[in-house]
Scaffold this active site. Structure first.
Site, PDB file in Angstrom:
ATOM      1  N   LYS A 181       9.484  -0.636   5.232  1.00 21.82           N
ATOM      2  CA  LYS A 181       9.244  -0.859   6.668  1.00 21.82           C
ATOM      3  C   LYS A 181      10.400  -1.635   7.301  1.00 21.82           C
ATOM      4  CE  LYS A 181       5.141   0.909   6.016  1.00 21.82           C
ATOM      5  NZ  LYS A 181       4.838   2.309   6.230  1.00 21.82           N
TER       6      LYS A 181
HETATM    7  C1  LIG Z   1       3.188   2.310   5.640  1.00 15.78           C
HETATM    8  C2  LIG Z   1       2.118   2.884   6.474  1.00 15.78           C
HETATM    9  C3  LIG Z   1       0.770   2.632   6.207  1.00 15.78           C
HETATM   10  C4  LIG Z   1       0.299   1.883   4.996  1.00 15.78           C
HETATM   11  O1  LIG Z   1       0.797   0.610   4.894  1.00 15.78           O
HETATM   12  P1  LIG Z   1       0.427  -0.240   3.568  1.00 15.78           P
HETATM   13  O2  LIG Z   1       0.896  -1.612   3.916  1.00 15.78           O
HETATM   14  O3  LIG Z   1       1.178   0.386   2.444  1.00 15.78           O
HETATM   15  O4  LIG Z   1      -1.037  -0.155   3.398  1.00 15.78           O
HETATM   16  C5  LIG Z   1      -0.169   3.124   7.078  1.00 15.78           C
HETATM   17  N1  LIG Z   1       0.175   3.858   8.152  1.00 15.78           N
HETATM   18  C6  LIG Z   1       1.462   4.134   8.434  1.00 15.78           C
HETATM   19  C7  LIG Z   1       1.785   4.933   9.661  1.00 15.78           C
HETATM   20  C8  LIG Z   1       2.479   3.663   7.600  1.00 15.78           C
HETATM   21  O5  LIG Z   1       3.749   3.961   7.861  1.00 15.78           O
END
Ligand SMILES: *Cc1c(COP(=O)(O)O)cnc(C)c1O
Length: 377
Positions: A181
């Protein structure tokens, strides 16, 4: 030349903050988490922020706060990471999909009303790739039908649209600090919300449903604590918070560089036959979390292979949720149900896209993609 799919932006200040926590004796949820929460709330212009261990669990906590469970339906998109629908499933509710807009891949709000019935309790919009859905239209609709809006804002920390940012019109917005992220602690998440009652519930729910966490007990004489309800184990720890807290200051810098790279990619592919990409709407401040291109679905997987043979890291964001084995088997979903979602899902490729990409790497990626497309056409 090898081009990594992703490189994080942790620097010496992040490592130092992390070492300070390791040199202390307080590793779990404590004052560093609280500092991060305040700084994050401030960054997002939100009254409250709660640190958690993932976005998936943040979504689940929000669904549970709103009492959503078996027998309920939640409207969402299938063009997202599995975590979005998995949170709905884990809550015991049923995901109900609406197709997306062809230019952006975001939820088509005009199609939501026909899916609303007495079981519908909430909508989870996903601000795909960093471009926000039309929250004004969505909140008008949700007010009319008394539905909750829980935003999956994983891609949208920096986004806004007509002055609206994540969490402003929704009841809550959820974030992820997973490894790839825009800011990361390897794993982690957060919820922002406007209601103090919700904030207080989330603080307890993330840690068993108890009314005093370790930080509130630490350094004081032992006190008994009470479990008020059955909670979860979804708390963020001080190590994660320390890694994240300084990255917040650098978000605008990171975003500026991604915007430059996006413009290079867009101008390289704009007139290129066989390569298309999602559009940025004029009223939208796009956070530029992911850069995806759309190629001929019949050749997409070959293009993926060819790029990887040339040592270019790629991904697919996303295959359609409803067509994964679990969802097919559970609900009998089939291809053809969401034509625009499926068309994007089958044609999309995510390119390397992060501030540490050099000019030479950007050029190498875009030239390689152009060559591969020509070679396969
Ligand atoms: C990364 C992501 C998630 C999940 O995030 P986690 O922290 O791994 O649970 C959910 N929705 C979107 C759009 C994402 O990019």
């Amino acid at each position: 030349m090898k081009v990594e799919f992703y490189k994080h932006n942790l620097d010496d200040s992040d490592k130092k903050a992390c070492m300070d926590v390791l040199d202390s004796y307080f590793l779990t949820t404590g004052s560093v988490v609280r500092d991060f929460e305040q700084k994050f709330a401030n960054y997002m212009d939100a009254p409250f922020a709660v640190g958690t261990n993932s976005c998936t669990n943040s979504l689940l906590l929000c669904l549970k706060y709103f009492g959503i469970g078996p027998g309920d339906e939640v409207i969402t998109t299938a063009l997202t990471f599995l975590g979005t629908s998995n949170a709905i499933e884990r809550a015991g509710a049923k995901p109900v999909y609406v197709d997306v807009l062809p230019a952006t891949g975001n939820l088509d709000i005009a199609q939501i009303e026909s899916k609303i019935n007495a079981r519908t309790k909430a909508i989870i919009p996903v601000h795909l790739y960093g471009q926000m859905v039309d929250m004004k239209a969505l909140s008008t609709l949700s007010n009319q039908y008394n539905l909750k809006i829980i935003e999956d804002a994983c891609h949208a920390i920096e986004s806004s649209r007509e002055g609206i940012r994540p969490g402003m019109l929704g009841d809550a917005a959820c974030f992820s600090f997973y490894a790839t992220k825009n800011i990361t602690a390897g794993e982690g998440g957060a919820v922002i919300c406007k209601s103090e009652a919700m904030y207080e519930w989330l603080c307890k729910a993330r840690i068993q449903g108890v009314n005093k966490n370790a930080a509130q007990r630490y350094g004081k004489l032992y006190q008994h604590y009470e479990q008020e309800f059955l909670g979860y184990k979804f708390n963020m720890n001080n190590i994660q918070a320390a890694l994240l807290i300084n990255q917040l200051d650098r978000l605008p810098l990171f975003m500026k560089r991604r915007e430059q790279i996006a413009q290079i990619y867009e101008s390289a592919f704009g007139a290129e036959p066989g390569i298309d990409f999602p559009r940025v709407l004029p009223d939208s401040l796009h956070a530029r979390h992911l850069f995806t291109v759309w190629v001929d679905p019949a050749k997409r997987d070959e293009v993926l292979d060819e790029l990887q043979k040339r040592q270019i890291g790629v991904a697919v964001n996303y295959r359609a949720t409803h067509l994964y084995q679990y969802y097919r088997e559970r609900y009998g979903f089939e291809g053809g149900m969401l034509p625009l979602t499926e068309r994007i899902a089958d044609s999309t490729i995510t390119l390397p896209f992060y501030p540490k990409l050099s000019e030479a790497e950007v050029q190498h990626v875009l030239q390689s993609l152009k060559e591969v497309i020509k070679q396969l056409s």
